[in-house]
Each structure stands twice: as C-alpha cells, then as structure tokens.
Write a protein that holds these residues in place. Structure first.
Motif, PDB file in Angstrom:
ATOM      1  N   ASP A   1      -4.434  -7.846   1.415  1.00 29.12           N
ATOM      2  CA  ASP A   1      -3.653  -7.351   2.548  1.00 29.12           C
ATOM      3  C   ASP A   1      -2.436  -8.254   2.709  1.00 29.12           C
ATOM      4  O   ASP A   1      -2.379  -9.368   2.182  1.00 29.12           O
TER       5      ASP A   1
ATOM      6  N   ARG B   1      -8.885 -10.410  -1.490  1.00 25.90           N
ATOM      7  CA  ARG B   1      -8.099  -9.939  -0.344  1.00 25.90           C
ATOM      8  C   ARG B   1      -6.637  -9.803  -0.760  1.00 25.90           C
ATOM      9  O   ARG B   1      -6.005 -10.786  -1.184  1.00 25.90           O
TER      10      ARG B   1
ATOM     11  N   ASN C   1       0.853  -1.190   0.000  1.00 25.13           N
ATOM     12  CA  ASN C   1       0.000   0.000   0.000  1.00 25.13           C
ATOM     13  C   ASN C   1       0.890   1.242   0.000  1.00 25.13           C
ATOM     14  O   ASN C   1       0.793   2.126   0.855  1.00 25.13           O
TER      15      ASN C   1
END
Length: 724
Positions: free
Chosen positions: A663, A661, A622
């Motif tokens: 993450d 997902r 990120n």
C-alpha cells in the motif's frame, strides 16, 4: 526480477536434490536386490511384512524432519538474505536512513547488524557531503532566486522552447497572457479548445503553429547571409481574446544552428482600444470644428459682402462668430484632454525589405489562391514596417477578393515612393472599384484558404497605419488598388534586449535538459523511463463498488518532467456525481455533498483532464481501480484515455518481492517519504509521484530502464491479476 529468481532457484535445487536422492536410493536398492540370493530376498520380504508399520513411520518422520530442516533454512537464511539484498538497495539508493530489521538465524542477524553499522557510517558521510552540497546549492539558489524574481516581475511574458516547440521555461506573465484574463484559470474554467502551458508541453497548444513557423522560417537564410538581426515579430489573438504582440528570438547552438527560440509576449489590447478611441475623437472633432468654421465663414462673408449692414445686424453676426469660435475652442479642449488620456506608444512592427515582402505575397497568392502576381524589380533599399504574417495574409486576401470581383486571376504590382510612405499598387485592366466595395472588404475577417487572422482587414490596416483606395491609371485603360504602407529606414536597427541567444550562455532556471531530449516522436516502449513525461493521478469516489454505480467525486493530478515533480503544474477538480455520496466514503476523503454543488459533471472534468494528460504516461497507485473507473465512464462521456499506464503498486512488488505490504503508506515508509494530504485526490497523487520517483533508480538497478521493460515486469506480479 533477480530476487524472485533466486528464491525459485532455491526450491528448484531442493526439488532436484530430493529427486536425485530418491533416484540414487532406488538405484542402489535395485542393484543390491539383484545381487541377493533367493533366501536373502525371502528374508527381507518377510522382515518388511512383519515390521512394515515401523519402517513406514520411520520414513515419514525422516521426510518430515528433512522438510522442517529445509523450511527452517529457507525462512532463517534464504528469505532473510533476499530481504537484506532488497533493503540494502533501499539504503544506498533512495533512503540512507533506512535500517534492516528482520527475523533470521544468528549469522544472518549479525550480517544485518554489520550492514546497519556500515549504513550508519555511510549516512554520516552522506550527511557531510550533503551539507557541503547544500551550501553550494544555497549560493546557486540565491542567484537563481534573483533571476527568478526578475523574470517573474517582467511586464512581458517569456516562453523558451526547443526547436520542436517543447516548453522549457515560462514565467507567470506568459501564463496569464496565454491562459487567462487576469489570473490562472481553474481546470474546469478552461475553454474546451484551450490548451495548457507547462514544462514539456508543446507551445502549439496555446499559440497557433503557422504563426511561429512563419516567424522562424527565414532564420536559416538570414544566418547564411550574415544578418545580425534574427528576431521576428507577429501579432496574435490569444485564446482568452487578448491581442498580443510576440517577438520570436532564435536560440543558436555553438554551430549557429537553431536549437530553440524565445517568445516575448506583450499585451497591447488596451493600446488598440486607445487607437480606436483616438480615431473616434478625431472624427467627432472634425464634425464639431467643421460646423463651427462653416458658421464663422458664413458670418464673415455676409459682413464683407454687405459693409452697410445696420449696427444691430453686424453685432448679431459678430456674436455668431464669437460663439462659434468658443464652440470650436471647447471642442479642441475636450479632444486634447481625451487624447492625452488615450494615446499610447505605437505597437512596434518589424522592419522588412519590400522585395522580400512582395515575394512572400506572390508565393502565398499562388499557393493559397491560385493567383498570378508579377511586377517590376524592387530596389534593395525599399523597406517597410510590417507584421509580416498578418499583412501578407491581408495582401493575399485583397488579391483574392479582387479576383472574385473582377473575374481575373492575373495582377501586376507597381510602386510609388513617397517621402515617408510606399504606395503598393495591384493593377488590372478595367475600371476602379467603388469605395463601398472596399469598405465592405475592410469589415470582413482575413481568411485565406486554411489560414486566418483573428482580425478584420480594417483592424490590420489601422495597426499598420496603412490606407486602402482604388482609382484609374493615367492611361485610362487600367485601374489599381493602392495600399499605402509606412516606409522604414534602411539602416539596421538595434535591439539591445532582444539579441540572439547562444546555447553556451548560462541558463537561468527551470528545465533546460529538454534541449538534449532524443527524437521527439520515437516509439514509447523503447524510451527510457527517466526521459518520459508522466501525469500521476488519483481519484476519490462515492464508494468502492464502481461496477454497481459508485462514481468519481474528485480528480487530482500532477506532472513529472525530466525526473522532476512539478507541483506548480497540477490538476485538481471536484466532480458532481449522479449518485448518493456514501457516509463511509465521506469519512475517508472528507468531501461533503454541499461541496459538490455547482461543480462540473464527470464529462466536463474528464475532458479537461484529458487535455491536461495529453501526450504523457499515466501513473497511479492500484491503477487497475482508477483506470476501470475511467473506462466505465467512456460511453457516457465520450472521453477515452489511450495513454500508456504504470502502477506504483505493481512496480513496488517488482522491486520488493519479499515484502508483503505494497500500500502507498508502507511503500512510503520503506523509501523514507513523508506523506501529507492523504485521502485527497491531489495529495494522494503527489504522494504517488514521490513514490514513483523513488522507485525509478531501484528499477534501473534491476535492469528495468524502459517503458516496455517496466510494463512487462509489472505484468508478471501477483497483483497484476486483480480485476475491477
């Protein structure tokens, strides 16, 4: 992006089929309508008007049924097939223990079970092969560890570099000598001008480039002339103010071309202190003994001149002689004791032909100071012991000072051969210099144009056991400055531990693949991802609202070189913020306010991190958040990061578009990575680095092999549109 393309292709096919069906149906209806009679058309219209609601309902039901059927096919066949393709890639590329778990039609589930069964057999085979590899690796590792221990315990620092100065090996002693006084410095303690030594970094960040260039510039000529001794030594002052002697040993390719070099570093700061102490001891001895001898001489002269002295006077003078003799003896004893504790082995100097040395001085004097130097030819068998770099600059420094003092730019040299010394004279027409002028020069630092030696002229002369004075020539019209240098034997010396290294020799360990790197400065966009050097980093903050003033409290980073995670070359720094540390943030990263007291501010931390990440690709998870955080600090700190950036979240979305997902924990679980130290800046940076290394082969399978391709693929993902 092939898997995303396949999904889009399915929907394009559905849309195209629907449009084709509508077109054919409308076309047939028009043709049929044209062939009907007027009564038949009237009948159809009245039928539709009477039963239109039922026809419309049937049409809606048919379309809905077809839509549900298409949706069922997509979710039960098309999407599961995409998932199977993605997860099969994970099994055979990065995580053999991964298994496919999905919801789909019976056929798709049976296919997944068959793949899982094949994966079980593949994993068993993989374990068998890995076991054999592990056995072989253990034997190699044992040999490597022995060599590593030997290298680590060497009293000398060892640094191996490519021909371009890129570090491929170094031991802890080299790091201590080049970076710190007694132990490695933390990131915040490093001086602002200091560099980092590390794999893939440039040696010129910690050693001045002119020193190494000077040491290596004569190697091609020595190779052509058949010299066996290709080593060269120089003296340098490290950034931590240590005085180091460096020996440069060239590494030759099988074609005897320079492919790299080895630096052997020795700390002789203590030795130079010993030399100064010995010199001081001799001076104090000279004063003490001279005074005693003068007293003894006076007493003896009185006794000899007046033989009729009364016995009392004679006894008095004899006592003076005895007392002064004891005083001189005590001074000698003190000097001997102190000298024994101070003497050290002299620092080794390189042998060099005096002819080559004078030619180097002539060229440097002309290029750096615009001075003309000429003289009589020098015989080949005149050799001197010298640190060529510092002594060459010292000679040009003396000539430069002579030119400024005398107002002339032309000098001659002459030689005076003694038994163990060579007198080098710089001659001019005029009177000799006063002694105080020379002593003033000796106290000045040696600086010539844009080059300097971190030592005074006197220190360089002491290091070479040389002397400097000025006097008139015998002709009465000329004068000269003489530098008395230590002569060396013409016979070649041997260096049993410092022979030239051939690249065909067996490497020890660390990262010798850097010798085969492509050109050192190509366009980054066209470089392969596996060849680049990365700095993977992560931050911890006072909160998540960085636009409203939340700040950084920790910064951690680790380097990746040649596809290897170098956990020994890491960066970890707490940062003292100017805002309140929020309780919800403390619960995540565990950093308490008292832990930040005395820590550097964000400007100091980012300056140090900028040096650590210099010349590398930044990688973060990120990354939009972390880069925005750094960007918001630019005006306040003056630190701007222009490095290219890759984001593991976006790369995961490129590799696994069918997964929702992305993450760091979910990606790590898919790729078979065990994460430790979560929610610390360094721990998360290491986890991100491990994820990034697992993603590289998956990207390569998709044809994404260069930095430009990775960036362009990342920009097409949904997550690339998130802003901070």
């Amino acid at each position: 992006m092939p898997r995303v393309t396949q999904s889009r292709t399915f929907w394009w096919i559905v849309l195209a089929g629907t449009l084709f069906f509508i077109a054919v149906t409308v076309g047939l209806a028009v043709i049929l309508w044209m062939q009907l009679t007027l009564d038949e058309r009237q009948f159809i219209l009245s039928f539709i008007e009477a039963h239109g609601i039922y026809i419309f309902g049937a049409t809606v039901i048919l379309i809905t049924g077809v839509g549900f059927a298409i949706d069922w096919v997509y979710w039960m066949y098309i999407l599961p097939m995409h998932r199977i393709a993605e997860e099969t890639g994970i099994i055979h590329s990065v995580n053999p223990a991964h298994r496919i778990r999905l919801v789909g039609s019976g056929d798709v589930v049976r296919l997944a079970d068959a793949i899982n069964l094949a994966a079980d057999r593949f994993e068993d085979l993989h374990r068998s092969v890995e076991g054999r590899i592990a056995e072989s690796r253990a034997r190699i590792e044992e040999e490597k560890n022995i060599l590593s221990v030997v290298l680590a315990e060497l009293p000398e620092g060892v640094v191996i570099c490519t021909a371009e100065g890129q570090v491929t090996l170094y031991n802890q002693r080299a790091q201590q000598l080049l970076e710190a006084a007694d132990k490695p410095l933390s990131a915040a303690d490093r001086p602002p001008t200091g560099g980092f030594i590390g794999l893939g970094r440039s040696i010129f960040g910690v050693v001045e480039k002119p020193l190494i260039a000077h040491a290596l510039k004569d190697i091609p000529e020595k190779l052509r002339s058949g010299h066996h001794d290709l080593t060269s030594s120089f003296v340098m002052v490290a950034r931590n103010h240590r005085l180091l002697q460096a020996v440069a040993v060239p590494i030759l390719s099988p074609l005897r071309e320079l492919s790299g070099f080895v630096l052997l570093l020795t700390d002789f700061t203590g030795q130079m202190e010993s030399y100064r102490k010995v010199d001081s001891l001799f001076q104090s001895l000279s004063v003490g003994v001279r005074s005693a001898i003068a007293s003894v001489r006076s007493a003896v002269e009185v006794i000899l001149e007046y033989p009729e002295l009364p016995p009392s006077k004679r006894d008095e003078f004899q006592q003076i002689i005895h007392r002064e003799a004891l005083s001189a003896g005590a001074a000698m004893d003190r000097m001997a004791a102190d000298y024994a504790g101070s003497i050290r082995t002299p620092v080794s100097l390189s042998r060099m032909r005096l002819r080559d040395f004078l030619e180097a001085v002539r060229i440097q004097a002309d290029a750096k100071a615009g001075l003309m130097l000429s003289g009589e030819p020098v015989e080949d068998d005149f050799w001197i012991s010298v640190d060529s770099y510092s002594m060459t600059l010292a000679m040009v420094f003396i000539l430069q000072r002579l030119g400024a003092e005398l107002g002339t730019g032309t000098f001659r040299w002459a030689l005076d051969k003694k038994e163990h010394h060579l007198g080098l004279d710089f001659i001019w027409t005029g009177t000799p210099l006063r002694l105080e002028v020379l002593r003033r020069w000796e106290q000045q630092s040696v600086v010539v144009a844009d080059e300097r030696v971190n030592a005074t002229l006197a220190e360089i002369l002491i290091r070479h056991r040389a002397e400097l004075w000025s006097q008139a020539c015998d002709n009465g019209a000329d004068a000269y400055v003489r530098i008395l240098l230590e002569a060396a034997e013409p016979a070649p010396l041997t260096y049993p531990r410092r022979q030239t290294v051939l690249a065909t020799a067996r490497p020890v360990y660390y990262d010798f693949d850097l010798f085969n790197q492509p050109g050192q400065a190509p366009e980054l966009d066209d470089r392969r991802l596996a060849e680049l050097v990365y700095t993977v980093f992560d931050t911890e903050t006072t909160g998540l609202d960085i636009r409203e003033g939340d700040e950084m409290v920790a910064l951690g980073a680790v380097r990746i070189v040649n596809g290897r995670l170098l956990e020994s070359e890491c960066f970890e720094q707490l940062v003292k913020p100017e805002c309140i540390l929020r309780a919800d943030s403390i619960r995540i990263h565990g950093i308490q306010p008292e832990m930040l007291e005395g820590q550097p501010d964000v400007r100091q931390a980012l300056q140090s991190f900028q040096r650590f990440a210099e010349g590398t690709i930044l990688v973060a998870h990120n990354a939009a958040f972390d880069m925005r955080l750094l960007q918001l600090q630019e005006q306040r700190t003056g630190v701007r990061f222009g490095n290219p950036v890759l984001d593991t979240m976006l790369l995961s979305a490129v590799v696994h578009p069918a997964h929702r997902r992305h993450d760091i924990a979910s990606i790590a679980e898919r790729l078979g990575i065990t994460i430790m130290g979560r929610h610390t800046a360094l721990g998360d940076a290491i986890a991100t680095a491990e994820v990034f290394l697992k993603l590289l082969p998956l990207l390569a399978e998709m044809g994404i092999k260069t930095l430009k391709q990775a960036r362009e693929a990342s920009q097409k993902t949904y997550y690339a549109r998130l802003k901070y």
